[in-house]
Write a protein that holds these residues in place. Structure first.
Motif, mmCIF file in Angstrom:
data_model
loop_
_atom_site.group_PDB
_atom_site.id
_atom_site.type_symbol
_atom_site.label_atom_id
_atom_site.label_comp_id
_atom_site.label_asym_id
_atom_site.label_seq_id
_atom_site.Cartn_x
_atom_site.Cartn_y
_atom_site.Cartn_z
ATOM 1 N N LEU A 85 48.668 49.425 47.586
ATOM 2 C CA LEU A 85 48.536 48.119 48.217
ATOM 3 C C LEU A 85 49.541 47.151 47.599
ATOM 4 O O LEU A 85 50.299 47.516 46.702
ATOM 5 C CB LEU A 85 47.104 47.603 48.036
ATOM 6 C CG LEU A 85 46.004 48.594 48.459
ATOM 7 C CD1 LEU A 85 44.628 48.009 48.158
ATOM 8 C CD2 LEU A 85 46.116 48.957 49.930
ATOM 9 N N ASP A 87 50.326 44.690 45.169
ATOM 10 C CA ASP A 87 49.727 44.215 43.919
ATOM 11 C C ASP A 87 49.920 42.720 43.686
ATOM 12 O O ASP A 87 49.124 42.087 42.975
ATOM 13 C CB ASP A 87 50.313 44.988 42.735
ATOM 14 C CG ASP A 87 49.733 46.389 42.606
ATOM 15 O OD1 ASP A 87 48.718 46.670 43.278
ATOM 16 O OD2 ASP A 87 50.292 47.202 41.839
ATOM 17 N N ALA A 91 43.290 39.968 46.900
ATOM 18 C CA ALA A 91 42.635 40.830 47.880
ATOM 19 C C ALA A 91 42.429 40.120 49.216
ATOM 20 O O ALA A 91 42.637 40.703 50.286
ATOM 21 C CB ALA A 91 41.303 41.325 47.324
ATOM 22 N N TYR A 94 45.622 39.944 51.095
ATOM 23 C CA TYR A 94 45.933 41.245 51.697
ATOM 24 C C TYR A 94 45.151 41.447 52.994
ATOM 25 O O TYR A 94 45.716 41.852 54.023
ATOM 26 C CB TYR A 94 45.619 42.368 50.707
ATOM 27 C CG TYR A 94 45.698 43.743 51.323
ATOM 28 C CD1 TYR A 94 46.929 44.336 51.586
ATOM 29 C CD2 TYR A 94 44.542 44.427 51.690
ATOM 30 C CE1 TYR A 94 47.010 45.585 52.177
ATOM 31 C CE2 TYR A 94 44.611 45.680 52.274
ATOM 32 C CZ TYR A 94 45.844 46.249 52.519
ATOM 33 O OH TYR A 94 45.905 47.480 53.117
ATOM 34 N N VAL A 130 45.323 42.002 43.490
ATOM 35 C CA VAL A 130 45.125 43.442 43.676
ATOM 36 C C VAL A 130 45.532 44.206 42.417
ATOM 37 O O VAL A 130 44.947 45.238 42.091
ATOM 38 C CB VAL A 130 45.923 43.934 44.900
ATOM 39 C CG1 VAL A 130 45.835 45.450 45.027
ATOM 40 C CG2 VAL A 130 45.406 43.267 46.175
ATOM 41 N N SER A 131 46.506 43.683 41.685
ATOM 42 C CA SER A 131 46.966 44.346 40.463
ATOM 43 C C SER A 131 45.871 44.469 39.413
ATOM 44 O O SER A 131 45.938 45.338 38.540
ATOM 45 C CB SER A 131 48.160 43.586 39.869
ATOM 46 O OG SER A 131 47.796 42.251 39.554
ATOM 47 N N TYR A 133 42.752 45.236 40.129
ATOM 48 C CA TYR A 133 41.721 46.131 40.648
ATOM 49 C C TYR A 133 41.839 47.523 40.023
ATOM 50 O O TYR A 133 42.933 48.030 39.779
ATOM 51 C CB TYR A 133 41.846 46.257 42.163
ATOM 52 C CG TYR A 133 41.131 45.185 42.960
ATOM 53 C CD1 TYR A 133 40.936 43.905 42.452
ATOM 54 C CD2 TYR A 133 40.648 45.447 44.231
ATOM 55 C CE1 TYR A 133 40.293 42.931 43.180
ATOM 56 C CE2 TYR A 133 40.004 44.484 44.976
ATOM 57 C CZ TYR A 133 39.814 43.225 44.445
ATOM 58 O OH TYR A 133 39.168 42.262 45.173
ATOM 59 N N HIS A 135 41.179 51.735 40.420
ATOM 60 C CA HIS A 135 41.483 52.631 41.543
ATOM 61 C C HIS A 135 40.361 52.598 42.581
ATOM 62 O O HIS A 135 40.624 52.543 43.786
ATOM 63 C CB HIS A 135 41.690 54.067 41.041
ATOM 64 C CG HIS A 135 41.932 55.051 42.142
ATOM 65 N ND1 HIS A 135 43.186 55.257 42.691
ATOM 66 C CD2 HIS A 135 41.088 55.869 42.838
ATOM 67 C CE1 HIS A 135 43.101 56.163 43.649
ATOM 68 N NE2 HIS A 135 41.833 56.544 43.744
ATOM 69 N N LYS A 138 40.503 49.424 44.605
ATOM 70 C CA LYS A 138 41.612 49.484 45.567
ATOM 71 C C LYS A 138 41.246 50.372 46.757
ATOM 72 O O LYS A 138 41.614 50.073 47.895
ATOM 73 C CB LYS A 138 42.877 50.005 44.884
ATOM 74 C CG LYS A 138 43.536 49.009 43.950
ATOM 75 C CD LYS A 138 44.809 49.572 43.340
ATOM 76 C CE LYS A 138 45.489 48.555 42.442
ATOM 77 N NZ LYS A 138 46.735 49.089 41.832
ATOM 78 N N GLN A 139 40.526 51.452 46.485
ATOM 79 C CA GLN A 139 40.108 52.330 47.581
ATOM 80 C C GLN A 139 39.167 51.587 48.525
ATOM 81 O O GLN A 139 39.281 51.687 49.754
ATOM 82 C CB GLN A 139 39.429 53.577 47.010
ATOM 83 C CG GLN A 139 39.077 54.643 48.046
ATOM 84 C CD GLN A 139 40.288 55.390 48.580
ATOM 85 O OE1 GLN A 139 41.410 55.147 48.160
ATOM 86 N NE2 GLN A 139 40.058 56.290 49.502
#
Length: 251
Positions: A85, A87, A91, A94, A130-131, A133, A135, A138-139
């Motif tokens: 995503l 970063d 969020a 995004y 997002v950076s 988050y 894994h 992020k999923q």
């Protein structure tokens, strides 16, 4: 909803996907299983319009992915196996970015962000970059981004990797809900127990070739999906364009 006809994708002389045909109807959760390197991700990327292919036809909702790419992509979403995503965005930035691309109204996007944010326990973390988050987070965010425009077909590559048990359970519920409302899902997985319980139909691929497909009962009969998979994967791998057969080994 999705028609793959005689798909072939080559890298040099090697056919990563070889004459593959799969049809997925509205309302179906369709599992796609095979060993690493079998051609699952390549197939999904061809369907998503990320990879070009050498032969065959792919249509989503009646739209040819090559001739009518934008029309096909408007009704489709793709969740890769690794959620790469942006970063540098938060969020919520995004999610709004994805919603803007698909022309989702403010009312619809806010409702869906609230619904899925609460479901995956991300609502209070949407202002974070997002950076920051993990894994798994992020999923979850990738899933939210895929669902924000209410797609008719969702492609998922190993969607449960990195999710905690609660999130995985909620995602399975959401997948069923989407298909009960007329959508369709095509996803790859190594978790055969999940595929057996969740999928309406399943396809098994080996060295780029489809070796068995159909309803779950048609594919597994009186055995478990794991037993059938291991039986079908045993023996020689079909020629995938190299002119040879490569033996596999039993445990």
């Amino acid at each position: 909803m999705l028609r793959i006809e005689h798909l072939t994708k080559k890298y040099g002389d090697y056919a990563a996907v070889n004459d593959l045909s799969i049809h997925i109807q509205p309302g179906e959760i369709y599992g796609f299983i095979g060993h690493n390197g079998a051609g699952k991700t390549t197939t999904l990327k061809c369907v998503a319009g990320i990879l070009n292919y050498d032969q065959g036809d792919i249509a989503i909702g009646g739209f040819d992915i090559k001739k009518n790419m934008l029309d096909a992509k408007r009704i489709m979403a793709y969740i890769p196996d690794n959620p790469d995503l942006y970063d540098y965005m938060t969020a919520i930035q995004y999610l709004n970015f994805i919603a803007d691309i698909f022309g989702v109204s403010q009312q619809d996007r806010q409702a869906r962000i609230k619904k899925y944010g609460d479901m995956f326990e991300l609502t209070e973390k949407l202002a974070q970059p997002v950076s920051s988050y993990s894994h798994g987070m992020k999923q979850k965010l990738a899933v939210m981004g895929a669902l924000i425009h209410d797609p008719k077909l969702i492609l998922m590559d190993e969607p449960f990797v990195g999710l905690d048990p609660t999130a995985a359970f909620l995602l399975k519920q959401t997948m069923r809900e989407i298909c009960d409302n007329g959508g369709a899902i095509f996803f790859s997985t190594h978790v055969l127990e999940v595929a057996e319980k969740l999928c309406d139909k399943v396809a098994i691929i080996k060295a780029g070739r489809l070796i068995k497909s159909g309803t779950m009962d048609e594919v597994k009969g009186d055995e478990s999906l794991e037993e059938v998979f291991l039986e079908l994967q045993n023996g020689a791998i079909p020629d995938a364009g190299l002119g040879i057969e490569i033996p596999t080994f039993q445990k």
